[in-house]
Design a protein around this motif. Structure first.
Motif, PDB file in Angstrom:
ATOM      1  N   VAL A  17     -14.970 -16.720 -38.901  1.00  0.00           N
ATOM      2  CA  VAL A  17     -13.877 -17.632 -39.218  1.00  0.00           C
ATOM      3  C   VAL A  17     -12.602 -17.261 -38.079  1.00  0.00           C
ATOM      4  N   ALA A  18     -12.590 -15.822 -37.672  1.00  0.00           N
ATOM      5  CA  ALA A  18     -11.638 -15.703 -36.569  1.00  0.00           C
ATOM      6  C   ALA A  18     -12.046 -16.241 -35.358  1.00  0.00           C
ATOM      7  N   LEU A  19     -13.117 -16.387 -35.253  1.00  0.00           N
ATOM      8  CA  LEU A  19     -13.703 -16.857 -33.775  1.00  0.00           C
ATOM      9  C   LEU A  19     -13.387 -18.688 -33.766  1.00  0.00           C
ATOM     10  N   GLN A  20     -13.533 -19.223 -34.923  1.00  0.00           N
ATOM     11  CA  GLN A  20     -13.060 -20.435 -34.930  1.00  0.00           C
ATOM     12  C   GLN A  20     -11.625 -20.601 -34.733  1.00  0.00           C
ATOM     13  N   GLN A  21     -10.849 -19.641 -35.450  1.00  0.00           N
ATOM     14  CA  GLN A  21      -9.268 -19.661 -34.978  1.00  0.00           C
ATOM     15  C   GLN A  21      -9.078 -19.658 -33.390  1.00  0.00           C
ATOM     16  N   GLU A  38      -3.904  -8.087 -37.038  1.00  0.00           N
ATOM     17  CA  GLU A  38      -4.421  -8.107 -38.335  1.00  0.00           C
ATOM     18  C   GLU A  38      -3.688  -8.974 -39.148  1.00  0.00           C
ATOM     19  N   GLY A  39      -2.520  -8.985 -39.033  1.00  0.00           N
ATOM     20  CA  GLY A  39      -1.590  -9.709 -40.146  1.00  0.00           C
ATOM     21  C   GLY A  39      -0.312 -10.294 -39.654  1.00  0.00           C
ATOM     22  N   ASN A  65      -7.445 -12.006 -40.401  1.00  0.00           N
ATOM     23  CA  ASN A  65      -7.199 -11.421 -41.594  1.00  0.00           C
ATOM     24  C   ASN A  65      -7.723 -10.254 -42.054  1.00  0.00           C
ATOM     25  N   GLY A  66      -7.059  -9.105 -41.319  1.00  0.00           N
ATOM     26  CA  GLY A  66      -7.489  -7.760 -41.310  1.00  0.00           C
ATOM     27  C   GLY A  66      -8.369  -7.207 -40.349  1.00  0.00           C
ATOM     28  N   LYS A  67      -8.424  -5.857 -40.422  1.00  0.00           N
ATOM     29  CA  LYS A  67      -9.105  -5.185 -39.203  1.00  0.00           C
ATOM     30  C   LYS A  67     -10.510  -5.525 -38.881  1.00  0.00           C
ATOM     31  N   PHE A  91      -5.146  -5.615 -31.553  1.00  0.00           N
ATOM     32  CA  PHE A  91      -4.258  -4.414 -32.020  1.00  0.00           C
ATOM     33  C   PHE A  91      -4.807  -4.206 -33.419  1.00  0.00           C
ATOM     34  N   ILE A  92      -4.889  -3.110 -34.183  1.00  0.00           N
ATOM     35  CA  ILE A  92      -5.213  -2.849 -35.249  1.00  0.00           C
ATOM     36  C   ILE A  92      -4.607  -1.487 -35.776  1.00  0.00           C
TER      37      ILE A  92
END
Length: 312
Positions: A17-21, A38-39, A65-67, A91-92
Motif C-alpha cells: 500500500v505504501a509502495l503504491q502511494q 509514519e504519520g 501508516n506507521g513504522k 523517519f521512524i
C-alpha cells in the motif's frame, strides 16, 4: 461485516500500500527528494526542523501508516535499481521496539527518544513560550517564569510516578510481541490534571491499553531492569508525555485569562491555543537532537544515499 472491516484495516498495514502511494508521488516528482513519515503529525515537526537547520534543501513528504509501512516500503525499494529510489529518506519513532526486524542504515532516522512528541516537551521551551505567548514579557512578569517552570517540573514528576506502570505494561508487550488491541492515548482517561496536582483516575489500565483477554496479565513483572533505566519524559510513550504537557499549558492559559489568576499577576486575554495545531509552535522552540541535526545535514550532500551501508 466485522471480518470485512478487520480485513480492510489489516490491508492498510501491507507495505505494498505504501509502495503504491510512493509510485503515485514519484510519478509527479521524478527528481525530488522524498521523506517518508509514519504519520501526519510527523510532517509538521520534521518540516519545521528542516527549516531551522537548512535553507538549501526541499523534499516531498510521503505519509504512510506507521513504522511497519515505513520499514516495509524501504525493504521493497531496496529491490529496485532506479536512481530515484536512492533519493529517499525514512523517519521512524524508536518507541519501545526500535528498528524491529530491520537494520539501521544511513537513510533511516530513528528518534533518540520514544517519538517526536517527546522532543517537544522540554521545560527549556517554557521561558520563551511564557514570555511571548503567555505575555509575561508584555506585562513585565518575567519574575513569574521561574515559578511556573517549577510548577511544571512538579507536575511532570507526578506524571512520571503515576504513569510508570502503564508504560511498563506497554514496554513489556512490545518486547514480547504481545499485540495490544488499541492503546487509549488520551491522557485524561488515565489522570486528573491541574496546575495544583496530578492524580490517577480509577479504572483498569489493562482495559485502556487493550491488553488481550487470552494473555494472563500476571506475566507482567513488577520491575523490568531495562525499562527502569528509561527517562520518563524522553523515553516513555510520546503521546502520553505530549498529552500531559498540553493539558498543563491549557490550564495555564485558563489561569492567565481568569479574573483571579494564581500564577500571573493580572488577567489577560491571549491568542495562543495549546489544544490547537501546536506541533509547529513547539518544534520552533524545542532543541534539535544532535543526531537529527547530523542526519538532516547529510541529506542530499551527495548524489544519493548509500541505502545499504549499515551504521553502528
Amino acid at each position: 461485516m466485522t471480518d470485512l472491516v478487520a480485513s480492510l484495516r489489516q490491508a492498510r498495514h501491507i507495505p505494498q500500500v505504501a509502495l503504491q502511494q510512493y509510485m503515485v508521488l514519484r510519478s509527479k516528482a521524478l527528481d525530488d527528494f522524498v521523506c517518508v513519515f509514519e504519520g501526519q503529525e510527523d510532517y509538521p515537526y520534521y518540516d519545521t526542523i528542516f527549516r531551522k537547520i537548512r535553507d538549501d534543501f526541499s523534499f516531498k513528504p510521503l505519509i504512510v501508516n506507521g513504522k511497519d509501512q515505513v520499514l516495509g516500503l524501504r525493504n521493497l525499494l531496496l529491490q529496485r535499481e532506479s536512481p530515484a529510489e536512492k533519493k529517499v529518506a525514512y523517519f521512524i519513532d524508536r518507541d519501545f521496539d526500535g528498528y524491529k526486524n530491520s537494520q539501521p542504515s544511513e537513510n533511516i532516522y530513528c528518534t533518540d527518544g520514544y517519538s517526536i512528541e517527546n522532543n517537544l516537551c522540554s521545560v527549556s521551551i517554557l521561558p520563551p513560550l511564557l514570555a511571548s505567548e503567555y505575555l509575561c514579557h508584555k506585562y513585565e512578569e518575567d519574575d513569574r517564569i521561574p515559578l511556573i517552570v517549577a510548577v511544571f517540573r512538579e507536575r511532570l514528576a507526578e506524571f512520571s510516578s503515576l504513569m510508570r506502570e502503564t508504560n511498563r505494561i506497554i514496554y513489556f508487550a512490545r518486547q514480547n510481541s504481545i499485540r495490544l488491541q488499541g492503546v487509549e492515548n488520551q491522557i485524561t482517561k488515565y489522570l486528573d490534571i491541574s496546575l495544583g496536582s496530578i492524580t490517577s483516575k480509577e479504572g483498569s489500565k489493562l482495559e485502556l491499553l487493550g491488553w488481550p483477554e487470552e494473555v494472563d496479565p500476571g506475566i507482567i513483572p513488577c520491575e523490568i531492569p531495562d525499562f527502569e533505566q528509561l527517562h520518563s519524559i524522553k523515553d516513555w510513550r510520546g503521546k502520553f508525555v505530549l498529552g500531559v504537557f498540553v493539558e498543563l499549558l491549557h490550564h495555564l492559559k485558563n489561569d492567565r485569562c481568569s479574573n483571579a489568576p494564581s500564577l500571573f499577576s493580572r488577567k489577560s486575554g491571549m491568542k495562543f491555543n495549546p489544544k490547537g495545531e501546536i506541533i509547529r509552535t513547539l518544534a520552533i522552540l524545542s532543541p534539535v537532537p544532535t543526531c537529527l541535526r547530523s542526519f538532516i545535514l547529510k541529506l542530499g550532500a551527495t548524489a544519493s544515499l548509500d541505502s545499504t551501508k549499515v551504521t553502528a
